[in-house]
Design a protein around this motif. Structure first.
Motif, mmCIF file in Angstrom:
data_model
loop_
_atom_site.group_PDB
_atom_site.id
_atom_site.type_symbol
_atom_site.label_atom_id
_atom_site.label_comp_id
_atom_site.label_asym_id
_atom_site.label_seq_id
_atom_site.Cartn_x
_atom_site.Cartn_y
_atom_site.Cartn_z
ATOM 1 N N ASP A 1 0.816 -1.217 0.000
ATOM 2 C CA ASP A 1 0.000 0.000 0.000
ATOM 3 C C ASP A 1 0.851 1.269 0.000
ATOM 4 O O ASP A 1 0.306 2.372 -0.148
ATOM 5 C CB ASP A 1 -0.918 0.011 1.227
ATOM 6 N N PHE A 2 2.166 1.142 0.171
ATOM 7 C CA PHE A 2 3.015 2.334 0.158
ATOM 8 C C PHE A 2 3.116 2.903 -1.257
ATOM 9 O O PHE A 2 3.241 2.151 -2.224
ATOM 10 C CB PHE A 2 4.418 1.998 0.677
ATOM 11 N N LYS A 3 3.065 4.233 -1.363
ATOM 12 C CA LYS A 3 3.147 4.921 -2.652
ATOM 13 C C LYS A 3 4.305 5.919 -2.624
ATOM 14 O O LYS A 3 4.848 6.223 -1.565
ATOM 15 C CB LYS A 3 1.835 5.654 -2.943
ATOM 16 N N GLN A 4 4.659 6.404 -3.812
ATOM 17 C CA GLN A 4 5.699 7.426 -3.907
ATOM 18 C C GLN A 4 5.303 8.640 -3.074
ATOM 19 O O GLN A 4 4.161 9.105 -3.128
ATOM 20 C CB GLN A 4 5.925 7.838 -5.368
ATOM 21 N N GLY A 5 6.268 9.127 -2.300
ATOM 22 C CA GLY A 5 6.016 10.279 -1.441
ATOM 23 C C GLY A 5 5.666 9.904 -0.020
ATOM 24 O O GLY A 5 5.662 10.774 0.865
ATOM 25 N N ASP A 6 5.360 8.627 0.239
ATOM 26 C CA ASP A 6 5.007 8.197 1.598
ATOM 27 C C ASP A 6 6.246 8.185 2.495
ATOM 28 O O ASP A 6 7.361 7.896 2.046
ATOM 29 C CB ASP A 6 4.388 6.805 1.581
ATOM 30 N N ASN A 7 6.016 8.489 3.763
ATOM 31 C CA ASN A 7 7.087 8.395 4.753
ATOM 32 C C ASN A 7 7.230 6.954 5.223
ATOM 33 O O ASN A 7 6.232 6.243 5.384
ATOM 34 C CB ASN A 7 6.809 9.309 5.940
ATOM 35 N N LEU A 8 8.463 6.548 5.433
ATOM 36 C CA LEU A 8 8.752 5.188 5.885
ATOM 37 C C LEU A 8 9.380 5.216 7.270
ATOM 38 O O LEU A 8 10.209 6.082 7.567
ATOM 39 C CB LEU A 8 9.721 4.492 4.917
ATOM 40 N N LYS A 9 8.995 4.262 8.080
ATOM 41 C CA LYS A 9 9.662 4.032 9.354
ATOM 42 C C LYS A 9 10.599 2.837 9.205
ATOM 43 O O LYS A 9 10.413 1.998 8.326
ATOM 44 C CB LYS A 9 8.633 3.747 10.463
ATOM 45 N N GLN A 10 11.590 2.780 10.057
ATOM 46 C CA GLN A 10 12.527 1.654 10.000
ATOM 47 C C GLN A 10 11.766 0.331 10.088
ATOM 48 O O GLN A 10 10.866 0.176 10.902
ATOM 49 C CB GLN A 10 13.550 1.757 11.127
ATOM 50 N N ASN A 11 12.119 -0.605 9.192
ATOM 51 C CA ASN A 11 11.533 -1.951 9.101
ATOM 52 C C ASN A 11 10.176 -1.995 8.401
ATOM 53 O O ASN A 11 9.578 -3.077 8.305
ATOM 54 C CB ASN A 11 11.423 -2.612 10.493
ATOM 55 N N ASP A 12 9.680 -0.864 7.899
ATOM 56 C CA ASP A 12 8.450 -0.896 7.085
ATOM 57 C C ASP A 12 8.706 -1.684 5.798
ATOM 58 O O ASP A 12 9.671 -1.409 5.076
ATOM 59 C CB ASP A 12 7.996 0.520 6.728
ATOM 60 N N VAL A 13 7.832 -2.658 5.489
ATOM 61 C CA VAL A 13 7.943 -3.428 4.241
ATOM 62 C C VAL A 13 7.159 -2.683 3.160
ATOM 63 O O VAL A 13 5.935 -2.565 3.246
ATOM 64 C CB VAL A 13 7.399 -4.856 4.412
ATOM 65 N N PHE A 14 7.872 -2.169 2.140
ATOM 66 C CA PHE A 14 7.190 -1.388 1.117
ATOM 67 C C PHE A 14 7.132 -2.097 -0.240
ATOM 68 O O PHE A 14 6.419 -1.663 -1.134
ATOM 69 C CB PHE A 14 7.821 -0.002 0.962
ATOM 70 N N ILE A 15 7.859 -3.203 -0.402
ATOM 71 C CA ILE A 15 7.786 -4.019 -1.613
ATOM 72 C C ILE A 15 8.022 -5.475 -1.218
ATOM 73 O O ILE A 15 8.861 -5.764 -0.357
ATOM 74 C CB ILE A 15 8.831 -3.581 -2.667
#
Length: 341
Positions: free
Chosen positions: A243-257
């Protein structure tokens, strides 16, 4: 003179027909019994499945670019995303400390060279402290292990360039500290006569300069607004976006792909409770996927509850390694499992 054989073959025809019928009946009965002994379980909604490899954020940051689409087939090492790394004050402080230590080491060696090039020396040497050497060696060992770890993580895009450079700088600084601790203590009487610096000091100064430049570069990179990291695929496979998209903020260990590992495939066939009791590891399987007719065996049968407490059972079926590059994970599979009666 012609002979009429009609009367002679009538008995043969009369008795051969029943014999043929009996043989045919025996064949039909045998085929029926064979099929009964080797019943086939047909499953039309199986799937070609792969293990999932998670690509997660190694530190806080912003997902600035996603360079792949859902379902894309990618190769290991391919850049799949870009992340702007957010450097914390603690990380800046650690990099500043490393930079200060590198500067102090450089200044110390430079001062030794200045002293040695303006004097002749009457030297009284004493053995270096074993405690200092042990401590310096321990620092080198720890720094080497961390540098190797960061090098591997950096090669797959799991850490930023800042973290990689910081680890390399610490390793270089630890080596210089060990060299200094191992050098004999010298007591000199100075005479103002110029001399050339020793080879060891010249090499130590060159090494210290490299360490200082690396530490300064790491600090400058962390403090700049252009602190981006390329995220590379750790394995070859199929892209599954989250569900992460370009421009989203990430926290450490967030799975984005997620990446479906195409080097680890199997067929997963759902089973009813009745079918579950008939299927077991080792059974022969014939299945069709992407117009390929393949065979395999049942590897295992799973029996578990899903998140809604519904009972889920499935058969895991082997997939041939030499066919991995000809299929796509997620493809529909039609399965025939041979059941032992």
């Amino acid at each position: 003179m012609e002979t009429d054989i009609t009367e002679k073959i009538k008995p043969i025809i009369r008795y051969s027909l029943p014999i043929i019928l009996i043989i045919a009946a025996l064949l039909v009965f045998g085929i029926f019994k064979w099929n009964e002994a080797k019943a086939v379980l047909n499953i039309s909604d199986a799937k070609l499945t792969s293990s999932l490899v998670h690509v997660s954020a190694q530190s806080d940051g912003t997902l600035t670019e996603i360079l792949v689409n859902d379902g894309d087939k990618i190769e290991a090492g391919q850049v799949i995303a870009k992340v702007k790394v957010i450097t914390t004050p603690e990380q800046i402080e650690a990099l500043q400390k490393a930079c200060d230590e590198a500067q102090a080491n450089y200044d110390n060696i430079e001062q030794q060279i200045k002293s040695s090039t303006t004097t002749t020396q009457t030297v009284v040497s004493s053995a270096p402290s074993s405690g200092n050497i042990a401590a310096a060696q321990a620092r080198v060992d720890a720094a080497a292990a961390q540098a190797e770890k960061m090098s591997k993580l950096y090669s797959i895009g799991a850490v930023s360039a800042t973290q990689y450079t910081e680890a390399q700088s610490e390793y270089s600084a630890a080596q210089a500290a060990l060299s200094a601790a191992s050098a004999p203590q010298q007591v000199t009487r100075e005479v103002q006569t110029p001399t050339a610096p020793s080879k060891e000091l010249s090499e130590a100064l060159a090494s210290a300069q490299v360490q200082l430049e690396q530490a300064q570069a790491a600090l400058n990179q962390a403090q700049s607004d252009d602190n981006y990291a390329d995220i590379t695929a750790p394995v070859s496979g199929i892209i599954y976006l989250t569900d992460f998209k370009q421009g989203d903020n990430l926290k450490q260990n967030d799975v984005f792909i997620n990446i479906g590992n195409t080097k680890n495939l199997w067929v997963e066939a759902p089973l009813t409770e009745e079918q579950y009791n008939k299927v077991h590891p080792g059974q022969f399987v014939h299945y069709t996927v992407d117009d390929l007719d393949l065979t395999g065996t049942v590897l295992e049968v799973t029996h578990a509850d899903d998140s809604d407490n519904n009972l889920i059972t499935a058969a895991k079926i082997s997939f041939p390694d030499d066919m991995i590059d000809k299929v796509t994970p997620g493809a529909d599979v039609t399965v025939q499992i041979t059941l032992d009666k």
